[in-house]
Write an enzyme that holds these catalytic residues in place. Structure first.
Site, PDB file in Angstrom:
ATOM      1  N   GLU A 195      31.378  43.103  40.809  1.00  0.00           N
ATOM      2  CA  GLU A 195      32.110  42.120  40.015  1.00  0.00           C
ATOM      3  C   GLU A 195      31.829  40.656  40.376  1.00  0.00           C
ATOM      4  OE1 GLU A 195      36.211  43.194  40.146  1.00  0.00           O
ATOM      5  OE2 GLU A 195      35.891  44.865  38.792  1.00  0.00           O
ATOM      6  N   GLU A 222      34.925  52.065  38.680  1.00  0.00           N
ATOM      7  CA  GLU A 222      36.342  51.924  39.021  1.00  0.00           C
ATOM      8  C   GLU A 222      37.220  52.102  37.794  1.00  0.00           C
ATOM      9  OE1 GLU A 222      37.676  48.402  41.131  1.00  0.00           O
ATOM     10  OE2 GLU A 222      35.836  48.366  42.306  1.00  0.00           O
TER      11      GLU A 222
HETATM   12  C1  LIG Z   1      40.480  43.530  36.098  1.00  0.00           C
HETATM   13  O1  LIG Z   1      40.408  44.378  37.240  1.00  0.00           O
HETATM   14  C2  LIG Z   1      39.170  44.268  37.929  1.00  0.00           C
HETATM   15  O2  LIG Z   1      38.144  44.850  37.198  1.00  0.00           O
HETATM   16  C3  LIG Z   1      39.288  44.914  39.267  1.00  0.00           C
HETATM   17  C4  LIG Z   1      40.310  45.688  39.768  1.00  0.00           C
HETATM   18  N1  LIG Z   1      39.959  45.997  41.039  1.00  0.00           N
HETATM   19  C5  LIG Z   1      38.761  45.411  41.313  1.00  0.00           C
HETATM   20  N2  LIG Z   1      38.348  44.783  40.204  1.00  0.00           N
HETATM   21  C6  LIG Z   1      38.083  45.391  42.646  1.00  0.00           C
HETATM   22  O3  LIG Z   1      36.745  45.844  42.511  1.00  0.00           O
HETATM   23  C7  LIG Z   1      38.846  46.196  43.682  1.00  0.00           C
HETATM   24  O4  LIG Z   1      38.468  45.707  44.966  1.00  0.00           O
HETATM   25  C8  LIG Z   1      40.367  46.075  43.435  1.00  0.00           C
HETATM   26  O5  LIG Z   1      41.099  46.687  44.474  1.00  0.00           O
HETATM   27  C9  LIG Z   1      40.674  46.761  42.083  1.00  0.00           C
HETATM   28  C10 LIG Z   1      42.166  46.835  41.772  1.00  0.00           C
HETATM   29  O6  LIG Z   1      42.672  45.555  41.522  1.00  0.00           O
END
Ligand SMILES: CO[C@H](O)c1c[n+]2c([nH]1)[C@H](O)[C@@H](O)[C@H](O)[C@H]2CO
Length: 437
Positions: free
Chosen positions: A164, A347
């Site tokens: 991300e 994810e």
């Molecule tokens: C809009 O949500 C994002 O795509 C996102 C959500 N999340 C993430 N990215 C991250 O990659 C993780 O480290 C977070 O723990 C997880 C939960 O918040």
């Protein structure tokens, strides 16, 4: 819906990230998240990742749990400051931790998927080399990636360069909610570009070192919808889709940023050397999709990018994110048609009001969330999407960045006072699903 409804080779897994679960700070150099989380006011309750889930010392137990649940694959990230002191000098003790982790996973027939960067930049590189703002960071990242490919590439065949980059750039350098906590719009675009260049340099190294491996990048993938049929709202939503989704996918596949978004950024300098896109657009083997929810957008004259978020009416998770499995289906079909690359859902999951009672956690809401998103996944596959796997976020409750330990996403509940792990009902459900019951 049963497991056997999915393609035979489809991988069901779960995912974590180094800073969120490892702890073990005594055996690594600091990252930007160590400094950020120890800065008063930056995280809820002043929480930090010094201990987290103590995975650094408990990884064998955590792998046993994954084996018990029956996952096919496990996505985790490597801590750059653990394997290279200050991000520069190889640290054999840190490398050895991941050697043992990978070997234990393989012993248990769990396929490792490694993310090279999940936000824990070595603090030295930020403090002394200006971090992601320095175009030379791409060389440091390529050196790190090459070291990992050489050390683990004989056993690990699935790699993700970045997790991300939108979060690192936008939340870390414009919003300021993530490390290193800058609030500079122009900086966030320089950072995004250097992250994408770093991705490309890692892919170049990968092709030389792990010839039988697969490499991709994982992005935030959000379904962006207009609040109304008003043309201004529709245009605002289209631009937000380009800022969040297109900005981190188009350069890799098309070798350029989304045109309308670029044209909308009147005051942003994007003086980019032409050959940068040759580096960024190295052919990759898959896109990783991190999908959680949607954003509902309307036009806003007063915002620098002329948009604002609207509160959607759907049921929400503990993060305030709407539960919207249709958005997953829509983005998978869109990406399949637009980018024509294999996809993994790297994810998907939810934060819930999880309560430990009599050593049990009854999280039917999470079981329903997962089932609904599995259904969207299966529908997308049936409609021709080349989707290869699905990683539930997360294996266990962990450090949720600025929210600290206040948000629980795990299939496994962690009592942070005792470090005892408890399988939630959702883990038991996943176990039965994987047994095809
Ligand atoms: C809009 O949500 C994002 O795509 C996102 C959500 N999340 C993430 N990215 C991250 O990659 C993780 O480290 C977070 O723990 C997880 C939960 O918040």
């Amino acid at each position: 819906m049963k497991r056997t409804d999915f393609p035979k080779e489809f991988k069901f897994g779960t995912a974590t990230a180094s800073y969120q679960i490892e702890g073990g700070i005594e055996d690594r150099s600091p990252s930007i998240w160590d400094e950020f989380s120890h800065t008063p006011g930056k995280t809820k309750n002043g929480d930090n990742g010094d201990v987290a889930c103590d995975h650094y010392h408990r990884y064998e137990e955590d792998i046993e749990i994954m084996k018990d649940i029956g996952v096919d694959a496990y996505r985790f990230s490597i801590s750059w400051p653990r394997v290279m002191t200050d991000g520069i000098k190889p640290n054999e003790k840190g490398i050895d931790f991941y050697q043992k982790l990978v070997d234990k996973l393989l012993e248990n027939n769990i396929t490792p998927f490694i993310t090279l960067y999940h936000w824990d930049l070595p603090l030295y590189l930020y403090k002394e080399k200006n971090g992601w703002l320095n175009p030379d960071i791409a060389n440091y990242f390529q050196d790190y990636a090459s070291l990992m490919f050489n050390k683990l590439g004989d056993r690990v065949k699935h790699w993700i360069t970045l997790n991300e980059p939108w979060c690192s750039a936008f939340l870390g350098y414009f919003v300021g909610e993530h490390a290193p906590g800058h609030k500079d719009f122009q900086e966030s675009f320089y950072v995004a570009h250097n992250l994408l260049r770093s991705h490309g340099k890692a892919v170049i190294a990968f092709r030389d070192i792990v010839k039988d491996g697969k490499i991709g990048i994982t992005n935030v993938v959000t379904k962006v919808e207009s609040l109304s049929n008003d043309e201004k709202d529709i245009q605002a939503a289209k631009l937000v889709d380009q800022y969040i989704n297109g900005w981190y996918h188009d350069p890799i596949v098309y070798g350029k940023y989304p045109e309308e978004a670029v044209n909308s950024l009147k005051n942003i300098k994007l003086d980019i050397p032409e050959n940068d896109f040759d580096i960024i657009s190295q052919t990759i083997d898959f896109f990783g999709v991190n999908y959680y929810s949607r954003q509902v957008i309307s036009y806003d004259e007063n915002h620098p990018l002329k948009f604002k978020h609207a509160e959607g009416p759907l049921p929400k998770t503990e993060m305030g994110w709407e539960i919207y499995p249709k958005g997953l289906y829509d983005k998978l079909v869109e990406f399949n048609n637009k980018y024509k690359l294999p996809l993994y859902i790297t994810e998907n999951g939810m934060a819930g009001p999880d309560k430990l009672e009599n050593e049990q956690i009854h999280d039917d809401y999470r079981i329903n969330y997962i089932k609904d998103h599995f259904k969207s996944t299966l529908d997308a596959i049936k409609d021709g999407v080349d989707l290869r796997g699905y990683f539930i976020w997360s294996l266990m409750d962990n450090f949720e960045w600025a929210h600290g330990y206040s948000k629980r996403f795990g299939l496994v509940y962690v009592d942070y006072n005792t470090q005892k792990r408890y399988l939630k009902d959702s883990a038991l459900w996943y176990k039965n699903f994987l047994l095809n019951k």
